[in-house]
Design a protein around this motif. Structure first.
Motif, short mmCIF file in Angstrom:
data_model
loop_
_atom_site.label_atom_id
_atom_site.label_comp_id
_atom_site.label_asym_id
_atom_site.label_seq_id
_atom_site.Cartn_x
_atom_site.Cartn_y
_atom_site.Cartn_z
N HIS A 714 2.77 -2.40 -4.22
CA HIS A 714 3.71 -2.22 -5.33
C HIS A 714 3.07 -1.48 -6.50
CE1 HIS A 714 7.30 -4.36 -3.80
NE2 HIS A 714 6.38 -4.81 -2.94
N ALA A 803 9.20 -0.89 -7.45
CA ALA A 803 8.16 -1.93 -7.45
C ALA A 803 8.71 -3.24 -7.98
CB ALA A 803 6.97 -1.47 -8.28
N GLU A 804 8.23 -4.35 -7.41
CA GLU A 804 8.59 -5.67 -7.91
C GLU A 804 7.69 -6.01 -9.10
OE1 GLU A 804 8.64 -8.69 -4.94
OE2 GLU A 804 9.69 -7.42 -3.45
#
Length: 874
Positions: A714, A803-804
């Motif tokens: 990520h 992205a988280e």
């Protein structure tokens, strides 16, 4: 390319290697069949738009590796924007008129249209092999009648609006190409293409009134915050706004009715330092004098045979001819000599200057050469005026030796002298511009015909709309020098559309920079029956990202900005600025090679040896420096050979990997091989994961090495996304390398008990690697994704990854531990750990504990997540 290097291309029969030779054309066909890159004629107003455009090429017949880099940059942006949900326009066309085709017609006896079409076909095939995401349905060439016919309509609109006109003018004449050149096309006194010394001639020419927009063109640069500052500075300097005064000087003795000479100066404060007046060789006063003075006529002829650009004139020796005439100073009874000078240009200011040698270096050089007076009239603040040696005093200061101006500073003196000139009626304050109207007439046949007819009765009249386009004849006669349209037996002979009398077509054609000054607007609706389509240009214009070389900073980019403003004024487009964002890419360089007798060699004719020497057919080769690829030095690399050997993806990856894209990149064999290895690595990773047992572990439950890999994944998503937005493609590639290494390393670092969770994390990471790399290396991305997700569709149609946020946050940090400011070790701590935890952890480290043994800790300085410093007393 070095002949002694091994061929790294895999055997197509191998089960473990990526066979780019079959994969790349297969995926290109799949994209075309799916219409992945086609833009609908009806814009999608539900999406944000992104118009990505690279400067279209001249169809020389062959692309070079520099083309690959330029178009790969645009392709990465277009593919990323498409994945990010934008409605993307990414077209391609051809800047097809110009002298190379005409020269080919003369030298080879071929039809320039046929030569151009064959070259376009060859280059189109080459570009398609690179895998570029162009909307080929919008392709056109500027030599298409559908295109240049619309350009003729625009010209007639400009003419009716007073933005185009015809007059006699001193022009830059290229004696080799036998055509007029704009000032911007004269480089160091020579034609920008032929390299021949440019001459000065007078011809009746067509002009575009670019000066009408000078103020707006200058002000508009302040709004272009996504343009390189270097380009904006170059345009500001070329437009050249200056404040000064027009001053009228009276001749002591009038000549042929000429009683005054007008001078424009930016330094009216130095008028009392005058020692001569100089006029351009084509000034009316010089012309009048030459009519009766053979020596003056000879000097003028000599000046006109030399280079005409400012750069050439500045570099040349300053020379003059004393006319014997004199002018009176506007404020005194003194008279001063009038010289014809080779450094004064009729096109700038008024074609006359007053010389103040003490405060202008050019004037000082001239005065020293001809023993003219040098009188200082500006003294540096806080010092007395002194003699001037060989360096003019050009800085600020206090006015001296200047009657009513004495004692004032420069700025105040300028205001005071302008007021005095105006009160006496012998001058006025003015704003002047370096920019001059754009001469667009060219005396060549392979260009867009100017749609005008010359009638002895009616004068110069436009071709009626019903007779447009004015087509070029098919059988242009290139069997003798000069303009083939002039030599054609029938083409120029027509009836006047107003009175019916015999008349002649205009045989000049447009400067090819006219063709490239509006093509971006035509791409919005390339098949419209009008030059532009209102709805299409409203949606797409301006171009969001324009990409091309810095060499176009003045010529093409300034002309395009003018053309867009003129088209806006006349209702063809709804914007003033054509390009919201501009990126100027660097060049691809390569060593040059010569035989000992001076003959240039292509890289594929040369064998490089481990000791750094080189040979060709056994003979010694002289290896030159890395420099811009050029046909003349033969240091070009053929993309077809590179693609055949390494694949298009490797070529794309390498040209974007080494340097920031605005800088030059050196083409090397080792770099191409490294790119090839990464392409193969990505494919192997996909195959490994595709063959691994399924992992049902939810990704949210990943821990240990699995969570670390997810965090790396990520971070790569965020990093690559930002790097593409920033045009830092080399940084994006570095982030992709980091992710691929993290995938490889995760397996070796794994501990028993987390294998299932790690497999799921590895699958996520490999899929992310494929999709993030897809804009750069799209073919292998499709091949790898098909292994990973059979039947799931094309990567080219997938949305961009996001992205988280939770995974972008680090679980731990490495804290530097110092003693008296000197690093003694590091410790790993949870993010946000307090001072008590940090101190306890540090004290438990044997090396740090040993360093503190026996010392008295006076102070502990803790900066969370960064450092811990112990201040001690021994």
């Amino acid at each position: 390319m070095d002949q002694n290097q091994p061929d790294l291309a895999p055997d197509a029969s191998s089960d473990h290697a990526y066979d780019f030779r079959t994969a790349e054309p297969r995926w290109q066909a799949a994209w075309a069949a799916a219409g992945c890159f086609a833009t609908t004629d009806t814009p999608d107003s539900t999406k944000p738009k992104s118009y990505v455009l690279e400067m279209f090429p001249y169809p020389s017949g062959k692309i070079h590796i520099g083309h690959v880099r330029n178009y790969a940059i645009g392709d990465v942006v277009a593919r990323a924007r498409r994945a990010q949900g934008y409605d993307v326009l990414h077209p391609m066309g051809w800047d097809a008129f110009g002298l190379p085709a005409e020269n080919a017609a003369r030298e080879r006896g071929v039809d320039p249209a046929q030569w151009t079409r064959e070259n376009i076909a060859a280059m189109r095939d080459d570009l398609k092999r690179v895998g570029l995401s162009f909307d080929w349905s919008r392709e056109f060439a500027t030599c298409d009648p559908d295109y240049y016919g619309q350009q003729q309509k625009i010209f007639l609109d400009f003419w009716r609006a007073g933005l185009a006109y015809r007059r006699e003018s001193a022009v830059n004449w290229d004696p080799v190409d036998l055509t007029v050149l704009a000032n911007e096309q004269v480089i160091d006194g020579r034609g920008w293409k032929s390299g021949a010394p440019v001459e000065k001639r007078k011809l009746r020419q067509w002009f575009f009134k670019i000066t009408d927009f000078a103020e707006d063109l200058l002000a508009g640069l302040d709004t272009l915050d996504r343009w390189p500052e270097r380009v904006r500075t170059m345009q500001r300097n070329w437009i050249g706004r200056s404040e000064g005064a027009n001053v009228t000087f009276a001749l002591a003795t009038p000549l042929d009715g000429i009683a005054t000479v007008k001078v424009y100066t930016t330094r009216p404060d130095t008028l009392f330092g005058m020692s001569f007046l100089a006029i351009a060789p084509d000034h009316p006063l010089a012309t009048a004098l030459a009519a009766t003075n053979p020596d003056a006529a000879a000097f003028i002829a000599e000046c006109q045979s030399n280079g005409t650009s400012e750069a050439a004139i500045e570099a040349a020796e300053k020379r003059g001819f004393d006319t014997g005439l004199r002018v009176r100073h506007p404020f005194t009874d003194a008279t001063y000599p009038i010289w014809i000078a080779n450094f004064v240009l009729m096109e700038y200011g008024t074609g006359a200057i007053f010389g103040c040698p003490a405060h202008d270096q050019r004037d000082l050089d001239f005065a020293r050469k001809y023993a003219l007076a040098v009188t200082p009239v500006v003294a540096p603040k806080g010092s007395e005026p002194g003699d001037v040696d060989n360096t003019a005093l050009t800085g600020d200061g206090i006015i001296v030796n200047s009657d009513f101006l004495t004692g004032l500073d420069v700025a105040a003196a300028k205001r005071r002298v302008i007021a005095e000139l105006e009160s006496r009626g012998i001058g006025q304050g003015v704003v002047n511009w370096r920019l001059r109207d754009w001469g667009v007439s060219r005396q060549r046949a392979w260009g867009c015909p100017i749609p005008v007819i010359h009638c002895e009765v009616c004068g110069t009249v436009p071709v009626p709309a019903k007779d447009l386009p004015v087509l070029l004849p098919d059988n242009l006669p290139f069997d003798r020098p000069g303009n083939a349209l002039d030599h054609h037996p029938t083409w120029k002979h027509v009836a006047c559309p107003q009175c019916g009398a015999p008349a002649l077509r205009e045989t000049d054609t447009f400067d090819t920079f006219v063709d490239s000054s509006w093509y971006f607007a035509r791409f919005c609706a390339p098949h419209a029956t009008t030059p532009t389509d209102a709805a299409a240009t409203k949606h797409w214009m301006p171009v969001d990202q324009y990409i091309g070389g810095i060499e176009h900073a003045i010529l093409h980019l300034l002309y395009a900005r003018f053309f867009t403003r003129a088209m806006h004024r006349l209702g063809h487009v709804g914007v003033d600025e054509p390009f919201a964002g501009l990126f100027t890419q660097g060049m691809v360089t390569h060593e040059s090679y010569r035989t000992e007798d001076g003959r240039w060699l292509y890289p594929d004719e040369v064998v490089k040896h481990p000791d750094g020497t080189a040979t060709s057919n056994g003979a010694r080769v002289i290896v030159g420096p890395n420099e811009k690829m050029s046909k003349s030095r033969r240091n070009t690399v053929d993309p077809s050979a590179v693609i055949e050997r390494f694949g298009a993806d490797a070529a794309r990856w390498f040209t974007l990997s080494d340097n920031p894209p605005e800088r030059d990149v050196e083409w090397t064999e080792a770099g191409a091989q490294g790119a090839f290895r990464f392409v193969q690595k990505l494919y192997r990773l996909a195959r490994t994961i595709a063959d691994a047992p399924a992992d049902a572990t939810p990704l949210g439950h990943a821990s240990g090495e699995a969570r670390k890999l997810r965090q790396a994944t990520h971070r790569a998503i965020a990093g690559v996304t930002q790097a593409i937005d920033d045009f830092a493609f080399n940084v994006a590639i570095a982030r992709l390398h980091e992710l691929s290494n993290a995938i490889t390393d995760s397996e070796t670092r794994a501990t028993p008990g987390v294998a299932l969770g790690l497999t799921a994390a590895r699958r996520e990471a490999v899929e992310a690697l494929i999709r993030l790399a897809a804009p750069i290396i799209p073919h292998v991305a499709e091949e790898a994704y098909a292994l990973l997700e059979p039947g799931a569709g094309l990567v080219a149609t997938l949305p961009w990854l996001t992205a988280e946020p939770d995974l972008l946050r680090r679980d731990s940090v490495t804290l530097a531990v110092q003693i008296m400011g000197k690093l003694r070790g590091t410790i790993d701590l949870p993010v946000g750990a307090d001072a008590e935890t940090a101190i306890a952890t540090a004290m438990a480290e044997p090396k740090i504990a040993q360093a503190l043994a026996g010392a008295t800790i006076v102070k502990r300085i803790h900066v969370p997540d960064r450092i811990l410093n112990f201040v001690i007393r021994a």
